[in-house]
Design a protein around this motif. Sequence first.
Motif, PDB file in Angstrom:
ATOM      1  N   HIS A 240      -1.563 -20.531  10.835  1.00  0.00           N
ATOM      2  CA  HIS A 240      -2.964 -20.905  10.680  1.00  0.00           C
ATOM      3  C   HIS A 240      -3.292 -20.909   9.193  1.00  0.00           C
ATOM      4  CE1 HIS A 240      -4.165 -19.717  15.068  1.00  0.00           C
ATOM      5  NE2 HIS A 240      -3.269 -20.673  15.000  1.00  0.00           N
ATOM      6  N   ARG A 241      -4.510 -21.353   8.861  1.00  0.00           N
ATOM      7  CA  ARG A 241      -4.892 -21.470   7.447  1.00  0.00           C
ATOM      8  C   ARG A 241      -5.652 -20.246   6.951  1.00  0.00           C
ATOM      9  NH1 ARG A 241      -4.838 -27.267   7.004  1.00  0.00           N
ATOM     10  NH2 ARG A 241      -2.603 -27.587   7.205  1.00  0.00           N
ATOM     11  N   ILE A 242      -5.397 -19.902   5.703  1.00  0.00           N
ATOM     12  CA  ILE A 242      -6.219 -18.899   5.019  1.00  0.00           C
ATOM     13  C   ILE A 242      -7.377 -19.667   4.383  1.00  0.00           C
ATOM     14  CG2 ILE A 242      -6.268 -17.179   3.146  1.00  0.00           C
ATOM     15  CD1 ILE A 242      -4.352 -16.365   5.398  1.00  0.00           C
ATOM     16  N   GLU A 243      -8.600 -19.169   4.569  1.00  0.00           N
ATOM     17  CA  GLU A 243      -9.785 -19.831   4.000  1.00  0.00           C
ATOM     18  C   GLU A 243     -10.389 -18.941   2.906  1.00  0.00           C
ATOM     19  OE1 GLU A 243     -10.585 -22.867   4.539  1.00  0.00           O
ATOM     20  OE2 GLU A 243      -9.244 -23.258   6.242  1.00  0.00           O
ATOM     21  N   PRO A 244     -11.255 -19.534   2.053  1.00  0.00           N
ATOM     22  CA  PRO A 244     -11.780 -18.759   0.912  1.00  0.00           C
ATOM     23  C   PRO A 244     -12.463 -17.449   1.311  1.00  0.00           C
ATOM     24  CG  PRO A 244     -12.343 -21.082   0.676  1.00  0.00           C
ATOM     25  CD  PRO A 244     -11.670 -20.937   2.016  1.00  0.00           C
ATOM     26  N   ARG A 245     -13.098 -17.413   2.503  1.00  0.00           N
ATOM     27  CA  ARG A 245     -13.819 -16.185   2.912  1.00  0.00           C
ATOM     28  C   ARG A 245     -12.862 -15.075   3.344  1.00  0.00           C
ATOM     29  NH1 ARG A 245     -14.166 -19.842   7.205  1.00  0.00           N
ATOM     30  NH2 ARG A 245     -12.749 -19.138   8.847  1.00  0.00           N
ATOM     31  N   ASP A 246     -11.604 -15.415   3.618  1.00  0.00           N
ATOM     32  CA  ASP A 246     -10.659 -14.435   4.165  1.00  0.00           C
ATOM     33  C   ASP A 246     -10.126 -13.491   3.090  1.00  0.00           C
ATOM     34  OD1 ASP A 246     -10.896 -15.697   6.619  1.00  0.00           O
ATOM     35  OD2 ASP A 246      -9.134 -16.993   6.277  1.00  0.00           O
ATOM     36  N   TRP A 247      -9.795 -12.288   3.508  1.00  0.00           N
ATOM     37  CA  TRP A 247      -9.096 -11.375   2.593  1.00  0.00           C
ATOM     38  C   TRP A 247      -7.697 -11.940   2.325  1.00  0.00           C
ATOM     39  CZ3 TRP A 247      -4.464  -8.827   2.563  1.00  0.00           C
ATOM     40  CH2 TRP A 247      -4.285  -7.874   1.543  1.00  0.00           C
ATOM     41  N   MET A 248      -7.232 -11.799   1.087  1.00  0.00           N
ATOM     42  CA  MET A 248      -5.851 -12.224   0.778  1.00  0.00           C
ATOM     43  C   MET A 248      -5.272 -11.287  -0.277  1.00  0.00           C
ATOM     44  SD  MET A 248      -6.788 -15.696  -1.372  1.00  0.00           S
ATOM     45  CE  MET A 248      -8.149 -16.213  -0.342  1.00  0.00           C
ATOM     46  N   PRO A 249      -3.947 -11.084  -0.262  1.00  0.00           N
ATOM     47  CA  PRO A 249      -3.356 -10.214  -1.287  1.00  0.00           C
ATOM     48  C   PRO A 249      -3.565 -10.818  -2.669  1.00  0.00           C
ATOM     49  CG  PRO A 249      -1.722 -10.803   0.403  1.00  0.00           C
ATOM     50  CD  PRO A 249      -2.935 -11.629   0.665  1.00  0.00           C
TER      51      PRO A 249
ATOM     52  N   SER B 153      -0.420 -23.088   3.380  1.00  0.00           N
ATOM     53  CA  SER B 153      -1.220 -22.112   4.143  1.00  0.00           C
ATOM     54  C   SER B 153      -2.655 -21.967   3.636  1.00  0.00           C
ATOM     55  CB  SER B 153      -0.524 -20.743   4.132  1.00  0.00           C
ATOM     56  OG  SER B 153      -0.365 -20.302   2.795  1.00  0.00           O
ATOM     57  N   TYR B 154      -2.960 -22.398   2.414  1.00  0.00           N
ATOM     58  CA  TYR B 154      -4.326 -22.234   1.914  1.00  0.00           C
ATOM     59  C   TYR B 154      -5.153 -23.495   2.224  1.00  0.00           C
ATOM     60  CZ  TYR B 154      -8.315 -20.996  -0.899  1.00  0.00           C
ATOM     61  OH  TYR B 154      -9.601 -20.712  -1.285  1.00  0.00           O
ATOM     62  N   GLY B 155      -6.175 -23.332   3.063  1.00  0.00           N
ATOM     63  CA  GLY B 155      -6.937 -24.462   3.599  1.00  0.00           C
ATOM     64  C   GLY B 155      -7.428 -25.473   2.564  1.00  0.00           C
ATOM     65  N   PRO B 156      -8.184 -25.044   1.541  1.00  0.00           N
ATOM     66  CA  PRO B 156      -8.739 -26.032   0.598  1.00  0.00           C
ATOM     67  C   PRO B 156      -7.649 -26.822  -0.136  1.00  0.00           C
ATOM     68  CG  PRO B 156      -9.955 -23.979   0.448  1.00  0.00           C
ATOM     69  CD  PRO B 156      -8.787 -23.715   1.353  1.00  0.00           C
ATOM     70  N   TYR B 157      -6.519 -26.181  -0.428  1.00  0.00           N
ATOM     71  CA  TYR B 157      -5.417 -26.884  -1.122  1.00  0.00           C
ATOM     72  C   TYR B 157      -4.800 -27.911  -0.168  1.00  0.00           C
ATOM     73  CZ  TYR B 157      -1.262 -27.235  -4.243  1.00  0.00           C
ATOM     74  OH  TYR B 157      -0.271 -27.660  -5.095  1.00  0.00           O
ATOM     75  N   ALA B 158      -4.533 -27.479   1.059  1.00  0.00           N
ATOM     76  CA  ALA B 158      -3.895 -28.371   2.040  1.00  0.00           C
ATOM     77  C   ALA B 158      -4.785 -29.585   2.305  1.00  0.00           C
ATOM     78  CB  ALA B 158      -3.634 -27.604   3.335  1.00  0.00           C
TER      79      ALA B 158
END
Length: 312
Positions: free
Chosen positions: A15-24, A140-145
């Motif tokens: 699934h995609r990571i979105e800007p609102r999500d926590w990320m390392p 995996s990063y939504g806005p980039y994809a």
Amino acid sequence: MSLQAQFDDTIRRDHRIEPRDWMPEGYRKTLIRQIAQHAHSEIIGMQPEGEWITRAPSLRRKAILLAKVQDEAGHGLYLYSAAETLGADRADLTERLIGGRQKYSSIFNYPTPSFADVGVIGWFVDGAAICNQVPLCRSSYGPYARAMVRICKEESFHQRQGYELLLTMMRGTEAQRSMVQDAVDRWWWPSLMMFGPPDTDSPNTAQSMAWRIKRHTNDELRQRFVDMTVPQAEFLGVTLPDPELRWSAERGCHDFGTPDWAELRRVIDGDGPCNAERIARRRDAHEGGAWVREAASAHAAKRAAQAERSAA
Ligand code: FAQ
């Protein structure tokens, strides 16, 4: 579930990571590095072909070239916007580029002495960009994809206009055919280098693949590009400048020679044929545009003050 476990689960399930999500923090930093480098490449990449806009040989070629170079500006802007969703500041990214603290693609540090270079950039450089960027539509990063989907559609047009230009030149005079061959000879190896260092010398690939930012290694994509380009070169009637290039029935793909990795290192480190010129021009454009940014900020402040007054 911990934030880290949620992140890992999103990646594992594709699934995609979105800007609102926590990320390392490492994921965020890697993305900012790659997206910024990509955005800078699009903007600096306007220069080598842009030099031919005023000298294009016909109105049709000029209109096509103008549209292509404008698309590249657009790609840079989508990508800077994608970097902003990660908390990066666009002005800061530009300062880092101009100050030599952030990279852009090595390929744009080579000169364009003939109009055939415009065709070969479309064929090789946009062709390489397509090989590299189609898999990034599944990054995996939504806005980039999502930015990549539109960019790739436009890159396909860029590649085809380059190849069509070369087909036309190859049907022309002997002098035009040798211009095409000369451009092919100069751009082939730098185009293979665009895919980055060999996998054995690529510090970022393993982690970026684990995070599904990258979907294939540098060597896998380079191989794909060679296999795609060889039949196109045969159809066009040019020779790719590599005596080791041949079909390997055993591997089911082409064998090819080793790019000059020392040259790639030199160009990345700032010592390519046009590095200083490209950065100086980008700096001039940035400084020359300062009044536009100031005017836009003043206008926005005035509108905000007006809106506040009418709300009161
Ligand atoms: N040039 O560990 P890796 C286009 C750096 S857009 C300069 O393998 P990674 C459209 C790399 O950043 C072209 N630097 O790195 C167009 C890293 O730096 P670090 C741009 C390079 O990120 C067409 C270090 O070396 N496309 O063409 C290069 O996993 C026509 C170690 O490398 C993109 O940016 C290079 N060639 O893989 C416009 C696509 N290669 O860690 C106008 C997105 C490597 O020291 C006209 N980017 N480096 O900061 C990617 O797919 C990846 O970032 C790679 C590199 C594959 C470029």
